[in-house]
Design a protein around this motif. Structure first.
Motif, short mmCIF file in Angstrom:
data_model
loop_
_atom_site.label_atom_id
_atom_site.label_comp_id
_atom_site.label_asym_id
_atom_site.label_seq_id
_atom_site.Cartn_x
_atom_site.Cartn_y
_atom_site.Cartn_z
N ALA A 292 0.83 -1.21 0.00
CA ALA A 292 0.00 0.00 0.00
C ALA A 292 0.86 1.26 0.00
CB ALA A 292 -0.94 -0.01 1.20
N ILE A 293 1.94 1.26 0.78
CA ILE A 293 2.87 2.40 0.75
C ILE A 293 3.51 2.49 -0.63
CG2 ILE A 293 5.03 3.32 1.68
CD1 ILE A 293 4.21 2.11 4.39
N GLY A 294 3.87 1.34 -1.20
CA GLY A 294 4.48 1.33 -2.52
C GLY A 294 3.59 1.94 -3.58
N VAL A 295 2.32 1.54 -3.61
CA VAL A 295 1.38 2.11 -4.57
C VAL A 295 1.20 3.60 -4.30
CG1 VAL A 295 -1.06 2.17 -5.27
CG2 VAL A 295 0.12 -0.02 -5.07
N GLY A 296 0.99 3.94 -3.03
CA GLY A 296 0.76 5.34 -2.71
C GLY A 296 1.96 6.22 -3.03
N HIS A 297 3.14 5.79 -2.62
CA HIS A 297 4.34 6.60 -2.86
C HIS A 297 4.65 6.68 -4.36
CE1 HIS A 297 8.11 8.55 -2.17
NE2 HIS A 297 8.82 7.53 -2.65
N LEU A 298 4.51 5.56 -5.07
CA LEU A 298 4.74 5.59 -6.52
C LEU A 298 3.75 6.52 -7.20
CD1 LEU A 298 6.20 4.61 -9.05
CD2 LEU A 298 4.67 2.61 -9.08
N SER A 299 2.49 6.49 -6.78
CA SER A 299 1.50 7.39 -7.39
C SER A 299 1.86 8.84 -7.13
CB SER A 299 0.10 7.08 -6.86
OG SER A 299 -0.06 7.44 -5.51
N ASP A 300 2.34 9.13 -5.94
CA ASP A 300 2.76 10.51 -5.62
C ASP A 300 3.94 10.93 -6.50
OD1 ASP A 300 0.84 10.62 -3.64
OD2 ASP A 300 2.24 10.23 -2.00
N ARG A 301 4.92 10.03 -6.67
CA ARG A 301 6.09 10.36 -7.49
C ARG A 301 5.69 10.54 -8.95
NH1 ARG A 301 11.11 9.57 -5.77
NH2 ARG A 301 11.43 11.21 -7.33
N ILE A 302 4.80 9.70 -9.44
CA ILE A 302 4.32 9.84 -10.82
C ILE A 302 3.65 11.20 -11.01
CG2 ILE A 302 2.59 8.98 -12.47
CD1 ILE A 302 3.24 6.15 -11.43
N ALA A 303 2.96 11.65 -9.96
CA ALA A 303 2.27 12.95 -10.01
C ALA A 303 3.22 14.12 -9.86
CB ALA A 303 1.20 13.01 -8.93
#
Length: 377
Positions: A292-303
């Protein structure tokens, strides 16, 4: 709750479990070969009646099993799963690597119109959908090429969780009977997770959608539309709230935006995270804090967000992530290929260290150390 994941690997996404070091950008070829097996043949004959009683036609069964067979490689994988847990630092070094972030931003731009339409239809941010795609199949590059009917029937006959895999096999036959795909196109991981978003068959039946409107829920196609929409549908039906953060590092703007559900610190020393309801929704996709942290952090970085600010401490060998990256880089330069320099010490790095130690008259341990790094310097 329908568990889309076949089993928890501690890492989260199945594809990440194979990435012991920086992954190549091309999908590995893992096609397994079937072998004659009289026991499997007899099991299939008995299974046919059970499947028919669950609404599967004899024609569907015949078509599905026409090219199927027993896969010893699947049983080998099932019985030789290494139990290990990566640190959050190592997990994020893979899940939110510079390469995966860059690819995610490229995919967001390339499929921007599609992802915006999915966002509007299901109320799940396009960056989050993109991040799920990135973790599950490396943006479609690692969808799996093992025949699902062969894999599931092999595991149902000869595996450790026969009843579970038989239920997945029946679900896979229902997918074929519905006409969503063909037996030849129904490929996935060795354990039956399929397509861009790695759905197991029962979760496919529950959540997959036909976003293209062609009458088929095609998560296997090179066109990722149905698969990405299906992931969004899964998250939406699990309770995703549009416009609310998943969480964030304590002290960040996202973490300060509202009262969190919890404060967690998966690795100490290391960053603390304020998490909200959407964090729990991601965990319904895969029940792992790291995922969940991986998805969330990756989504933030993509943004466009920056990296985490709080550093992790040295590992048990006294090396920081940058030390481990440097060690890998220097081993590669010395002719000992670690298959990447992401700072994650996996089997490739261990083999390279062992080879270097052997060639230089050192005790062969395969263990990274500051002494070894200084020697390479």
């Amino acid at each position: 709750m329908i568990d889309r994941r076949l089993f928890s690997l501690g890492l989260g996404a199945t594809v990440l479990s194979a990435c012991t070091n920086a992954a190549s950008t091309s999908a590995p070829k893992t096609r397994m070969q079937s072998v004659p097996n009289a026991g499997w043949d007899a099991w299939v004959s008995g299974f046919q009646g059970r499947a028919e009683r669950q609404g599967i036609s004899a024609q569907t069964i015949d078509r599905a099993f026409r090219g199927a067979g027993y896969l010893p490689g699947v049983i080998e994988r099932d019985r030789n799963q290494t139990e290990f847990t990566r640190s959050l630092e190592d997990y994020l070094a893979i899940a939110a690597s510079d390469e995966r972030i860059s690819m995610g931003r490229q995919m967001l731009q390339k499929h921007g119109q599609l992802l915006s339409r999915i966002e509007s239809a299901y109320g799940v941010e396009k960056e989050v959908v993109t991040a799920v795609w990135g973790l599950e199949s490396r943006y479609g590059q690692r969808r799996g090429d093992v025949p699902v009917i062969s894999a599931l029937s092999t595991l149902a006959y000869d595996g450790r969780r026969g009843a579970f895999f038989e239920s997945q096999l029946v679900a896979a036959l229902k997918i074929l009977q519905n006409g969503d795909t063909t037996p030849d196109n129904m490929t996935g991981s060795w354990a039956g997770a399929m397509g861009h978003t790695q759905f197991i068959p029962t979760s496919y039946l529950a959540y997959a959608v036909d976003f293209t409107g062609d009458g088929r829920r095609d998560i296997w196609s090179d066109n990722p539309a149905d698969a990405l929409a299906s992931a969004a549908a899964y998250l939406k039906r699990s309770g995703w709230v549009f416009g609310q953060p998943w969480g964030g590092e304590v002290g960040s703007a996202a973490a300060n935006s509202r009262t969190p559900s919890a404060i967690i610190q998966p690795q100490s020393p290391g960053p603390k995270f304020a998490v909200f309801r959407n964090f729990s929704v991601i965990k319904r996709y895969n029940n792992s804090d790291k995922y969940a942290i991986g998805v969330g952090h990756l989504s933030d970085r993509i943004a466009g967000a920056g990296p985490l600010k709080t550093p992790f401490g040295p590992d048990a060998n006294g090396l920081t992530l940058n030390d481990r990256k440097e060690l890998q880089q220097r081993l590669i330069k010395a002719g000992y290929d670690t298959k990447g320099a992401d700072g994650v010490i996996g089997s490739n790095s261990t083999a390279a260290i062992s080879a270097y130690q052997r060639d230089n008259g050192l005790p062969v341990t395969g263990t990274p150390s500051m002494e070894l790094l200084q020697r390479l310097r």
